[in-house]
Design a protein around this motif. Structure first.
Motif, short mmCIF file in Angstrom:
data_model
loop_
_atom_site.label_atom_id
_atom_site.label_comp_id
_atom_site.label_asym_id
_atom_site.label_seq_id
_atom_site.Cartn_x
_atom_site.Cartn_y
_atom_site.Cartn_z
N ALA A 40 45.08 55.12 28.53
CA ALA A 40 44.11 54.15 29.05
C ALA A 40 42.76 54.82 29.31
CB ALA A 40 44.64 53.51 30.33
N ILE A 41 42.80 56.04 29.84
CA ILE A 41 41.57 56.80 30.07
C ILE A 41 40.88 57.10 28.74
CG2 ILE A 41 40.66 59.01 30.87
CD1 ILE A 41 42.84 58.99 33.03
N GLY A 42 41.66 57.49 27.76
CA GLY A 42 41.10 57.76 26.44
C GLY A 42 40.49 56.51 25.81
N VAL A 95 47.55 43.85 26.07
CA VAL A 95 46.11 43.73 26.29
C VAL A 95 45.52 45.11 26.10
CG1 VAL A 95 44.29 43.13 27.93
CG2 VAL A 95 46.41 41.80 27.87
N TYR A 96 45.02 45.39 24.93
CA TYR A 96 44.54 46.72 24.58
C TYR A 96 43.16 46.62 23.94
CZ TYR A 96 45.14 51.66 23.33
OH TYR A 96 45.01 53.02 23.24
N ALA A 97 43.10 46.04 22.75
CA ALA A 97 41.81 45.87 22.09
C ALA A 97 40.92 44.92 22.89
CB ALA A 97 42.01 45.33 20.67
N VAL A 98 41.51 43.94 23.55
CA VAL A 98 40.73 43.00 24.36
C VAL A 98 40.03 43.73 25.50
CG1 VAL A 98 40.86 41.00 25.90
CG2 VAL A 98 42.16 41.03 23.77
N ALA A 99 40.72 44.70 26.11
CA ALA A 99 40.11 45.50 27.18
C ALA A 99 38.90 46.26 26.63
CB ALA A 99 41.13 46.47 27.76
N SER A 100 39.05 46.80 25.43
CA SER A 100 37.95 47.52 24.78
C SER A 100 36.77 46.59 24.50
CB SER A 100 38.45 48.15 23.48
OG SER A 100 37.43 48.87 22.83
N MET A 101 37.07 45.38 24.05
CA MET A 101 36.01 44.42 23.75
C MET A 101 35.23 44.03 25.00
SD MET A 101 38.10 41.96 21.09
CE MET A 101 36.78 40.77 20.99
N THR A 157 36.99 49.08 31.16
CA THR A 157 38.04 49.15 30.14
C THR A 157 39.32 49.73 30.71
OG1 THR A 157 36.34 49.48 28.42
CG2 THR A 157 38.62 50.02 27.85
N VAL A 158 39.20 50.84 31.43
CA VAL A 158 40.38 51.47 32.03
C VAL A 158 41.00 50.56 33.07
CG1 VAL A 158 41.19 53.41 33.42
CG2 VAL A 158 39.55 53.80 31.59
N LEU A 159 40.18 49.92 33.90
CA LEU A 159 40.70 49.05 34.95
C LEU A 159 41.51 47.89 34.37
CD1 LEU A 159 40.79 48.28 37.97
CD2 LEU A 159 38.68 46.96 37.59
N ILE A 160 40.96 47.24 33.36
CA ILE A 160 41.67 46.11 32.74
C ILE A 160 42.99 46.57 32.15
CG2 ILE A 160 41.61 44.44 30.84
CD1 ILE A 160 38.58 44.25 31.27
N ARG A 161 42.95 47.69 31.44
CA ARG A 161 44.17 48.21 30.81
C ARG A 161 45.22 48.57 31.86
NH1 ARG A 161 48.04 47.97 27.54
NH2 ARG A 161 48.90 49.92 26.78
N MET A 162 44.81 49.23 32.94
CA MET A 162 45.74 49.66 33.98
C MET A 162 46.34 48.46 34.72
SD MET A 162 45.90 53.04 34.05
CE MET A 162 46.29 53.55 35.71
N VAL A 163 45.52 47.47 35.03
CA VAL A 163 46.00 46.28 35.73
C VAL A 163 47.01 45.54 34.87
CG1 VAL A 163 45.35 43.99 36.59
CG2 VAL A 163 43.98 45.99 37.21
N CYS A 164 46.72 45.41 33.58
CA CYS A 164 47.62 44.71 32.67
C CYS A 164 48.95 45.46 32.52
CB CYS A 164 46.97 44.54 31.31
SG CYS A 164 45.59 43.36 31.31
N MET A 165 48.90 46.79 32.54
CA MET A 165 50.14 47.57 32.46
C MET A 165 50.95 47.42 33.74
SD MET A 165 49.44 51.17 30.45
CE MET A 165 48.21 51.75 31.62
N LYS A 166 50.27 47.49 34.88
CA LYS A 166 50.97 47.44 36.17
C LYS A 166 51.66 46.10 36.38
CE LYS A 166 50.31 47.91 41.16
NZ LYS A 166 51.51 48.75 41.32
#
Length: 207
Positions: free
Chosen positions: A95-97, A150-156, A182-191
């Motif tokens: 997610a950081i990357g 939710v991966y590419a959407v976080a990047s967008m 980007t990291v926040l969205i990805r982390m929240v979606c994973m959690k």
């Protein structure tokens, strides 16, 4: 070296490790494992550079990321069983990357004066997720970003925030904001296990 450079290195290691682990799980030989690690880490940036006319690609001119990727692959080969115990750590680094590469890709659109919304988003997304797509295609899987996560959407979303805040924030402020969002969205979606809806086709039972 600033904070963003550091997280880019962390992201490169995470992406390379993910590629190497995928190769090991698919029982590829050493060359295959190395190629998947390299592709996952720098493939997106290479595709981005070629599409916008940056030749030779940055990864070829400054091969630091490629060297880091290969070293990571070597380590992964010797520590495979140990690494598989830390799935969550790898996902966090991933997610950081994603955030770092998204910010770097978006920033390049302004460096090369491609400062239009669509181009900014495409350069950011290609940099962030392109390598993973190529990796999945190489091993015969449906690319990870095409189903549920939710991966590419976080990047967008991160890239869009970068585009609209770039003229407003000083120096690298927009890059840091893009990275954080980007990291926040990805982390929240994973959690909270938040996924995009899947379109299902119901099968009609024959009477």
């Amino acid at each position: 070296m600033n904070v963003l450079n550091i997280v880019e290195i962390i992201g490169t290691i995470a992406f390379a490790a993910a590629g190497a682990l995928a190769g090991i799980e698919k029982r590829l030989d050493i060359f295959g494992v190395f190629m998947l690690a390299l592709t996952t880490a720098v493939g997106g940036g290479i595709v981005r550079d070629i599409l916008v006319g940056i030749t030779p690609p940055t990864a070829f001119v400054f091969p630091t990321s490629a060297i880091i990727s290969l070293i990571t692959a070597i380590i992964a080969c010797f520590t495979y069983r140990w690494l598989t115990r830390f799935t969550h750590i790898i996902l966090i680094c991933d997610a950081i990357g994603l955030g770092a590469f998204t910010a770097a890709g978006a920033n390049m659109s302004f460096i090369y004066e491609y400062n239009r919304l669509f181009l900014t988003v495409m350069m950011a997304v290609l940099t962030g997720v392109g390598g993973g797509v190529i990796r999945d295609i190489f091993v015969g899987d449906v690319p990870f970003i095409f189903h549920k996560e939710v991966y590419a959407v976080a990047s967008m979303i991160g890239a869009i925030c970068f585009f609209y805040t770039k003229p407003l924030l000083p120096e690298n402020g927009a890059m840091y904001l893009c990275f954080f969002i980007t990291v926040l969205i990805r982390m929240v979606c994973m959690k909270y296990d938040i996924n995009l809806p899947v379109v299902g086709i119901k099968q009609i039972r024959k009477e």
